[in-house]
Design an enzyme around this catalytic site. Structure first.
Site, PDB file in Angstrom:
ATOM      1  N   PRO A   1      -3.553  -0.056  19.075  1.00 21.68           N
ATOM      2  CA  PRO A   1      -3.269  -0.538  17.716  1.00 21.68           C
ATOM      3  C   PRO A   1      -3.441   0.506  16.609  1.00 21.68           C
ATOM      4  CG  PRO A   1      -5.400  -1.342  18.449  1.00 21.68           C
ATOM      5  CD  PRO A   1      -4.807  -0.626  19.614  1.00 21.68           C
TER       6      PRO A   1
ATOM      7  N   TYR B   1       4.259   6.310  10.202  1.00 19.48           N
ATOM      8  CA  TYR B   1       3.408   5.144   9.910  1.00 19.48           C
ATOM      9  C   TYR B   1       4.182   4.128   9.085  1.00 19.48           C
ATOM     10  CZ  TYR B   1      -0.948   2.586   9.099  1.00 19.48           C
ATOM     11  OH  TYR B   1      -1.927   1.633   9.076  1.00 19.48           O
TER      12      TYR B   1
ATOM     13  N   HIS C   1       0.843  -1.197   0.000  1.00 20.87           N
ATOM     14  CA  HIS C   1       0.000   0.000   0.000  1.00 20.87           C
ATOM     15  C   HIS C   1       0.877   1.246   0.000  1.00 20.87           C
ATOM     16  CE1 HIS C   1      -4.031  -1.796   1.631  1.00 20.87           C
ATOM     17  NE2 HIS C   1      -3.595  -2.386   0.541  1.00 20.87           N
TER      18      HIS C   1
ATOM     19  N   LYS D   1       1.627  -0.479  15.224  1.00 21.97           N
ATOM     20  CA  LYS D   1       3.030  -0.566  15.645  1.00 21.97           C
ATOM     21  C   LYS D   1       3.396  -1.818  16.447  1.00 21.97           C
ATOM     22  CE  LYS D   1       4.752   3.051  13.801  1.00 21.97           C
ATOM     23  NZ  LYS D   1       4.476   2.613  12.432  1.00 21.97           N
TER      24      LYS D   1
ATOM     25  N   TYR E   1      -9.039   5.392   7.749  1.00 20.99           N
ATOM     26  CA  TYR E   1      -9.115   5.788   9.155  1.00 20.99           C
ATOM     27  C   TYR E   1     -10.167   6.895   9.234  1.00 20.99           C
ATOM     28  CZ  TYR E   1      -4.846   3.277  10.477  1.00 20.99           C
ATOM     29  OH  TYR E   1      -3.909   2.296  10.751  1.00 20.99           O
TER      30      TYR E   1
HETATM   31  C1  LIG Z   1      -6.256  -9.404  20.332  1.00 18.64           C
HETATM   32  C2  LIG Z   1      -5.100  -8.597  19.785  1.00 18.64           C
HETATM   33  C3  LIG Z   1      -5.271  -7.853  18.618  1.00 18.64           C
HETATM   34  C4  LIG Z   1      -4.204  -7.093  18.122  1.00 18.64           C
HETATM   35  N1  LIG Z   1      -4.420  -6.344  17.014  1.00 18.64           N
HETATM   36  C5  LIG Z   1      -3.412  -5.578  16.556  1.00 18.64           C
HETATM   37  C6  LIG Z   1      -3.580  -4.766  15.417  1.00 18.64           C
HETATM   38  O1  LIG Z   1      -4.666  -4.702  14.833  1.00 18.64           O
HETATM   39  N2  LIG Z   1      -2.518  -4.023  14.982  1.00 18.64           N
HETATM   40  C7  LIG Z   1      -1.291  -4.062  15.623  1.00 18.64           C
HETATM   41  O2  LIG Z   1      -0.337  -3.413  15.196  1.00 18.64           O
HETATM   42  N3  LIG Z   1      -1.107  -4.827  16.688  1.00 18.64           N
HETATM   43  C8  LIG Z   1      -2.135  -5.570  17.166  1.00 18.64           C
HETATM   44  N4  LIG Z   1      -1.937  -6.334  18.257  1.00 18.64           N
HETATM   45  C9  LIG Z   1      -0.595  -6.331  18.858  1.00 18.64           C
HETATM   46  C10 LIG Z   1       0.328  -7.350  18.206  1.00 18.64           C
HETATM   47  O3  LIG Z   1      -0.393  -8.495  17.860  1.00 18.64           O
HETATM   48  C11 LIG Z   1       1.429  -7.661  19.205  1.00 18.64           C
HETATM   49  O4  LIG Z   1       2.152  -6.465  19.417  1.00 18.64           O
HETATM   50  C12 LIG Z   1       2.373  -8.779  18.756  1.00 18.64           C
HETATM   51  O5  LIG Z   1       1.709 -10.018  18.793  1.00 18.64           O
HETATM   52  C13 LIG Z   1       3.604  -8.830  19.652  1.00 18.64           C
HETATM   53  O6  LIG Z   1       4.331 -10.002  19.408  1.00 18.64           O
HETATM   54  P1  LIG Z   1       5.069 -10.749  20.605  1.00 18.64           P
HETATM   55  O7  LIG Z   1       5.700 -11.946  19.991  1.00 18.64           O
HETATM   56  O8  LIG Z   1       5.890  -9.775  21.344  1.00 18.64           O
HETATM   57  O9  LIG Z   1       3.923 -11.179  21.632  1.00 18.64           O
HETATM   58  P2  LIG Z   1       2.784 -12.258  21.461  1.00 18.64           P
HETATM   59  O10 LIG Z   1       2.324 -12.341  20.061  1.00 18.64           O
HETATM   60  O11 LIG Z   1       1.772 -11.941  22.515  1.00 18.64           O
HETATM   61  O12 LIG Z   1       3.489 -13.646  21.795  1.00 18.64           O
HETATM   62  C14 LIG Z   1       3.832 -14.002  23.123  1.00 18.64           C
HETATM   63  C15 LIG Z   1       3.785 -15.506  23.232  1.00 18.64           C
HETATM   64  O13 LIG Z   1       4.200 -15.894  24.531  1.00 18.64           O
HETATM   65  C16 LIG Z   1       3.379 -16.954  24.960  1.00 18.64           C
HETATM   66  N5  LIG Z   1       3.401 -17.049  26.420  1.00 18.64           N
HETATM   67  C17 LIG Z   1       2.730 -16.302  27.320  1.00 18.64           C
HETATM   68  N6  LIG Z   1       2.979 -16.733  28.555  1.00 18.64           N
HETATM   69  C18 LIG Z   1       3.843 -17.767  28.441  1.00 18.64           C
HETATM   70  C19 LIG Z   1       4.457 -18.630  29.385  1.00 18.64           C
HETATM   71  N7  LIG Z   1       4.196 -18.522  30.703  1.00 18.64           N
HETATM   72  N8  LIG Z   1       5.303 -19.604  28.954  1.00 18.64           N
HETATM   73  C20 LIG Z   1       5.539 -19.736  27.623  1.00 18.64           C
HETATM   74  N9  LIG Z   1       4.964 -18.951  26.680  1.00 18.64           N
HETATM   75  C21 LIG Z   1       4.133 -17.967  27.087  1.00 18.64           C
HETATM   76  C22 LIG Z   1       2.005 -16.568  24.411  1.00 18.64           C
HETATM   77  O14 LIG Z   1       1.115 -17.666  24.341  1.00 18.64           O
HETATM   78  C23 LIG Z   1       2.388 -16.059  23.029  1.00 18.64           C
HETATM   79  O15 LIG Z   1       2.387 -17.070  22.058  1.00 18.64           O
HETATM   80  C24 LIG Z   1      -2.972  -7.088  18.780  1.00 18.64           C
HETATM   81  C25 LIG Z   1      -2.808  -7.840  19.943  1.00 18.64           C
HETATM   82  C26 LIG Z   1      -3.847  -8.577  20.454  1.00 18.64           C
HETATM   83  C27 LIG Z   1      -3.651  -9.336  21.746  1.00 18.64           C
END
Ligand SMILES: Cc1cc2nc3c(=O)[nH]c(=O)nc-3n(C[C@H](O)[C@H](O)[C@H](O)COP(=O)(O)OP(=O)(O)OC[C@H]3O[C@@H](n4cnc5c(N)ncnc54)[C@H](O)[C@@H]3O)c2cc1C
Length: 391
Positions: free
Chosen positions: A294, A384, A72, A298, A201
């Protein structure tokens, strides 16, 4: 078990870190509390910044983006009866890609399995030990109910906002900052072709709305709703009616096409940062250290940027016994984290209705300036589309 780096969490931060470490010749084991299928099915983010796409391509993970992603040039910003395109490519020289986190997660799992990297799913009771030493460990109970221990040179806490790594940082020297917002997003995934070529948006007196997408046949749409909203109060017809109103169905001939809703959920908003992102041999990355609302797209990109910095730092630490990059990791990552926190807060504040009529006029004044001024539009575009990793 013994490995170089024990990684907690098999989300995008954990799996990408494992991939980047392998490219540096460093072994890792990933421990994940959820089942593989559960992690694969989570519907979350959908926009990749320019720097995220460049990084993924550079390490052989660009195939899915090139085959199934959508590049995009920018976004539309609108308020009733006015829609303006902000062209990131002409303003900042960078584009963004629509590519679902679910798709990226699948690419990361496939790459890890092809390379034989170890991910242990369905671990319970994950705990971190001896983080002040150079031989930390992670213990957990595996899916068969057996106690397990991984000894490593360092632990990467990639376990999101509810994982044990954030809590394992000692209180002394730890600082946290947070902001709660009085609203959430009600998000839907709909089996219908997007009604727009790029994201819309929309500021509206009833509340913000966003028209996003995941593919040529799947749309992702959001509505601002009050915190504590019960999804049961929003039957599908009510959601589509509110989206049509807020997104301007019928204005200047534009039409929103509704379709079957495959998934719907309420996503609370919060800004949060924990500093430092490192204690001894524990390094936090992604949502375990910070969350953003969100609106600025980011969250996923920050997780990618963190591990892009962390992988070479850990490789130098383990392979060369050189701690310079590891010592600099937290401060370097936090510069970009705070920039993204600001942008996410700014987009949120500009577009969400607070209920205060004075705020509404300030928001409209800001939207008119951002869309009319090249300087205003360029600031939005640069943030962005994303700053370089290591900014
Ligand atoms: C419902 C939802 C919708 C979102 N929508 C958007 C969006 O539209 N736009 C946007 O930019 N961002 C969005 N986000 C944010 C984005 O998805 C996150 O910033 C991103 O997933 C971060 O990645 P991560 O790997 O740091 O964390 P996560 O993806 O949360 O991964 C962390 C992992 O650790 C695991 N874990 C937790 N506890 C334990 C434990 N005790 N032992 C072992 N493993 C564990 C979890 O199961 C998970 O798999 C959203 C987040 C959520 C929750």
């Amino acid at each position: 078990m013994r490995t170089d780096i024990a990684i907690i969490g098999a989300g995008p931060a954990g799996l990408l870190l494992s991939h980047l470490l392998a490219a540096e010749g460093i072994e890792s084991i990933v421990v994940e509390s959820r089942a593989r299928e559960y992690v694969a099915a989570r519907i979350r983010a959908g926009i990749l910044e320019d720097s995220s796409v460049r990084l993924l391509r550079s390490v052989g993970l660009g195939g899915g983006i090139d085959a199934r992603g959508f590049e995009h040039r920018g976004i539309y910003l609108q308020w009733p009866w006015e829609r303006h395109h902000i062209d990131f490519v002409s303003l900042a020289g960078r584009s963004v890609w629509v590519y679902g986190q679910t798709q990226l997660q699948a690419d990361l799992v496939a790459a890890g399995e092809a390379a034989g990297r170890q991910v242990i799913y369905e671990a319970s009771g994950t705990a971190l030990h001896d983080l002040d030493s150079d031989h930390p460990s992670v213990t957990f109970t595996d899916a068969a109910g057996l106690p397990q221990r991984i000894e490593a040179a360092a632990v990467a806490g990639c376990d999101g906002k509810f994982g044990p790594s954030r809590a394992a940082m000692p209180d002394e020297g730890r600082e946290t900052w947070e902001r709660d917002y009085p609203y959430s997003w009600l998000g839907i995934l709909a089996d219908v072709a997007p009604s727009t070529d790029e994201l819309i948006y929309a500021w509206h007196p009833d509340g913000f709305a966003l028209h996003s997408m995941r593919s040529a046949t799947v749309s992702r749409l959001y509505l601002q709703v009050p915190s504590g909203t019960d999804i049961a109060d929003w039957p599908d017809d009510r959601i589509w009616d509110a989206l049509a109103t807020r997104l301007g169905h019928g204005q200047d001939g534009w039409q929103l096409t509704p379709g079957p809703i495959a998934e719907k959920s309420v996503l609370p908003f919060r800004s949060f940062v924990q500093s430092p992102m490192r204690h001894g041999r524990l390094f936090l990355a992604g949502d375990s250290a910070h969350t953003v609302p969100p609106t600025g797209a980011k969250g996923l990109n920050l997780a990618i940027a963190d591990v892009a910095l962390l992988a070479p730092a850990l490789a130098r630490l383990v392979r060369d016994k050189d701690s310079a990059l590891a010592d600099a990791y937290s401060a370097t990552a936090l510069r970009r984290v705070w920039r993204s926190e600001y942008f996410s807060w700014w987009m949120t504040s500009m577009l969400h209705i607070s209920g205060d009529p004075f705020d509404a006029q300030l928001q409209l004044a800001q939207l008119r300036w951002v869309t009319a001024s090249t300087a205003g539009a360029a600031g939005l575009a640069e943030n962005y589309a994303g700053l370089p990793i290591g900014f």
